[in-house]
Design a protein around this motif. Structure first.
Motif, PDB file in Angstrom:
ATOM      1  N   GLY A  21     -98.969 -16.695 -42.900  1.00  0.00           N
ATOM      2  CA  GLY A  21     -97.888 -15.862 -42.378  1.00  0.00           C
ATOM      3  C   GLY A  21     -96.535 -16.520 -42.422  1.00  0.00           C
ATOM      4  O   GLY A  21     -95.511 -15.846 -42.347  1.00  0.00           O
ATOM      5  N   LYS A  44     -99.766 -16.295 -47.123  1.00  0.00           N
ATOM      6  CA  LYS A  44     -99.699 -15.030 -46.384  1.00  0.00           C
ATOM      7  C   LYS A  44    -100.885 -14.182 -46.836  1.00  0.00           C
ATOM      8  O   LYS A  44    -101.323 -14.295 -47.988  1.00  0.00           O
ATOM      9  N   SER A  45    -101.397 -13.339 -45.963  1.00  0.00           N
ATOM     10  CA  SER A  45    -102.562 -12.527 -46.341  1.00  0.00           C
ATOM     11  C   SER A  45    -102.231 -11.599 -47.509  1.00  0.00           C
ATOM     12  O   SER A  45    -101.190 -10.937 -47.519  1.00  0.00           O
ATOM     13  N   SER A  69     -94.367  -8.384 -36.040  1.00  0.00           N
ATOM     14  CA  SER A  69     -95.061  -7.214 -36.571  1.00  0.00           C
ATOM     15  C   SER A  69     -94.493  -6.919 -37.955  1.00  0.00           C
ATOM     16  O   SER A  69     -93.604  -6.093 -38.123  1.00  0.00           O
ATOM     17  N   LEU A  72     -98.070  -6.920 -42.646  1.00  0.00           N
ATOM     18  CA  LEU A  72     -98.741  -7.582 -43.772  1.00  0.00           C
ATOM     19  C   LEU A  72     -98.042  -7.394 -45.125  1.00  0.00           C
ATOM     20  O   LEU A  72     -98.680  -7.016 -46.125  1.00  0.00           O
ATOM     21  N   PHE A  99    -106.734  -9.823 -46.849  1.00  0.00           N
ATOM     22  CA  PHE A  99    -107.096  -8.723 -45.941  1.00  0.00           C
ATOM     23  C   PHE A  99    -107.404  -7.493 -46.781  1.00  0.00           C
ATOM     24  O   PHE A  99    -106.916  -7.348 -47.907  1.00  0.00           O
ATOM     25  N   ASN A 123    -108.760 -12.670 -43.215  1.00  0.00           N
ATOM     26  CA  ASN A 123    -108.002 -12.198 -42.061  1.00  0.00           C
ATOM     27  C   ASN A 123    -108.707 -10.956 -41.527  1.00  0.00           C
ATOM     28  O   ASN A 123    -108.499  -9.852 -42.011  1.00  0.00           O
ATOM     29  N   CYS A 126    -105.800  -9.134 -37.861  1.00  0.00           N
ATOM     30  CA  CYS A 126    -104.371  -8.844 -37.738  1.00  0.00           C
ATOM     31  C   CYS A 126    -104.163  -7.758 -36.687  1.00  0.00           C
ATOM     32  O   CYS A 126    -104.755  -6.688 -36.786  1.00  0.00           O
ATOM     33  N   THR A 128    -101.472  -5.968 -36.047  1.00  0.00           N
ATOM     34  CA  THR A 128    -100.326  -5.073 -36.239  1.00  0.00           C
ATOM     35  C   THR A 128    -100.629  -3.843 -37.082  1.00  0.00           C
ATOM     36  O   THR A 128     -99.817  -2.937 -37.154  1.00  0.00           O
ATOM     37  N   LEU A 134    -109.355  -4.700 -40.656  1.00  0.00           N
ATOM     38  CA  LEU A 134    -108.734  -5.653 -39.746  1.00  0.00           C
ATOM     39  C   LEU A 134    -109.319  -5.571 -38.339  1.00  0.00           C
ATOM     40  O   LEU A 134    -109.072  -6.424 -37.499  1.00  0.00           O
ATOM     41  N   ASN A 188    -106.260 -16.073 -34.490  1.00  0.00           N
ATOM     42  CA  ASN A 188    -105.095 -15.325 -34.951  1.00  0.00           C
ATOM     43  C   ASN A 188    -104.185 -15.076 -33.741  1.00  0.00           C
ATOM     44  O   ASN A 188    -104.462 -15.526 -32.631  1.00  0.00           O
ATOM     45  N   GLY A 210     -98.101  -9.427 -33.056  1.00  0.00           N
ATOM     46  CA  GLY A 210     -98.992 -10.542 -32.746  1.00  0.00           C
ATOM     47  C   GLY A 210     -98.228 -11.592 -31.960  1.00  0.00           C
ATOM     48  O   GLY A 210     -97.197 -12.082 -32.411  1.00  0.00           O
TER      49      GLY A 210
END
Ligand code: DHB
Length: 301
Positions: A21, A44-45, A69, A72, A99, A123, A126, A128, A134, A188, A210
């Motif tokens: 992230g 990052k995912s 937020s 992704l 993800f 992931n 997450c 968000t 997720l 996470n 998050g």
């Protein structure tokens, strides 16, 4: 004094890892973080298709932590493979975070990425985006199933990243282990929100964000402590690590390695070397040979 560690078959030069992230979508930033001293870096995912993410505002600074937020955002699989090729040509220890909406998508991502990374981090947590993929991180049988399927597809070790605010972190962590994971990342960010009293509306475009940073540390630390009691595979601690003392708390609770994310915003990239230096000094002063001798020691009575 050496502080190298191993996570199953993965050997790291030190226990500090860039959390997913942060600075994780371009080859140049991932290489820069590794060069600054991280033992490994997590991207990052990544999703199969490019994803724009949410509109601003995407982050709130609470003073005691952040709520982010992003939704992704990422350039998608093909673009990330191009970046990963560059990263791997520089001998960086690279973990690809992925993800997806369902198990087939997770398998597809894993099969495409497995040649360009040292490990994959799923992931499953997450907070968000509302998406089946997720939410899987909250349901043990789903964690086990997706982990098993991805492990069967991947040549590299699978790390499962779980959420903090769950009824039984033990069951989730064990499900990852039973599915064949080589390690779990705990944890996470925690689902959180902020409301503007003047507009009378949630501040973040994605409503939920998050929670990371200082406020998350005691919560994630308790997850590590709890999961360590039942797991055989290694734990990677994650949540609010700002100093070598924070890192050491996680190690004493049962983590073999730790991830750093939010702290980079205020401490800069020097934090990786700073934490390694602090841990080395602590080992020396306490006549301890290696980090492994400290893992889980807080459980001793
Ligand atoms: C986002 C993703 C996460 O996994 C997380 O913990 C927080 C935010 C996001 O991109 O919105």
């Amino acid at each position: 004094m050496s502080i190298n560690i191993s996570l199953g078959t993965l050997a790291l030069r030190n226990p500090t890892i860039l959390a997913s992230g942060v600075l994780g979508t371009t080859a140049s930033s991932l290489i820069r973080v590794y060069k600054s001293g991280a033992g490994a870096v997590v991207s990052k995912s990544i999703s199969i298709k490019p994803n724009e993410g949410y509109k601003t505002p995407v982050i709130v600074d609470l003073g005691y932590g952040y709520i982010n937020s992003m939704g992704l955002p990422n350039p998608g699989l093909d673009e990330m493979i191009a970046e990963f090729k560059i990263v791997k040509s520089r001998k960086v220890k690279l973990f690809g975070s992925i993800f997806a909406s369902d198990i087939d998508e997770f398998k597809y991502l894993a099969s495409k990425l497995t040649d360009y990374v040292d490990a994959l981090e799923l992931n499953l947590s997450c907070p968000t985006k509302i998406d089946v993929g997720l939410e899987m991180g909250k349901i043990p049988w789903m964690v086990e199933e997706v982990t098993r399927e991805v492990c069967n597809t991947s040549k590299v070790p699978i790390i499962v990243k779980l959420p903090p605010l769950v009824t039984l972190i033990n069951d989730l962590a064990l499900a990852a282990e039973d599915g064949g994971a080589s390690a779990v990342t705990l944890t996470n960010t925690a689902k959180a929100m902020k409301i503007d009293v003047f507009s009378k509306k949630p501040i973040l475009q994605g409503v939920y964000g998050g929670l990371s940073g200082k406020a998350l540390k005691p919560i994630s630390l308790a997850c590590v402590f709890e999961a360590y009691k039942v797991l055989s595979i290694p734990i990677i601690g994650c949540g609010g690590i700002y100093s070598w003392e924070d890192a050491l708390e996680y190690i004493l609770a049962g983590a073999k390695a730790i991830q750093i994310g939010s702290a980079i915003a205020t401490e800069g990239l020097g934090i990786f070397k700073k934490i390694c230096f602090g841990i080395k000094k602590y080992l020396k002063e306490n006549s301890i040979n290696k980090i492994d001798d400290l893992v889980g020691i807080a459980h001793r009575r």
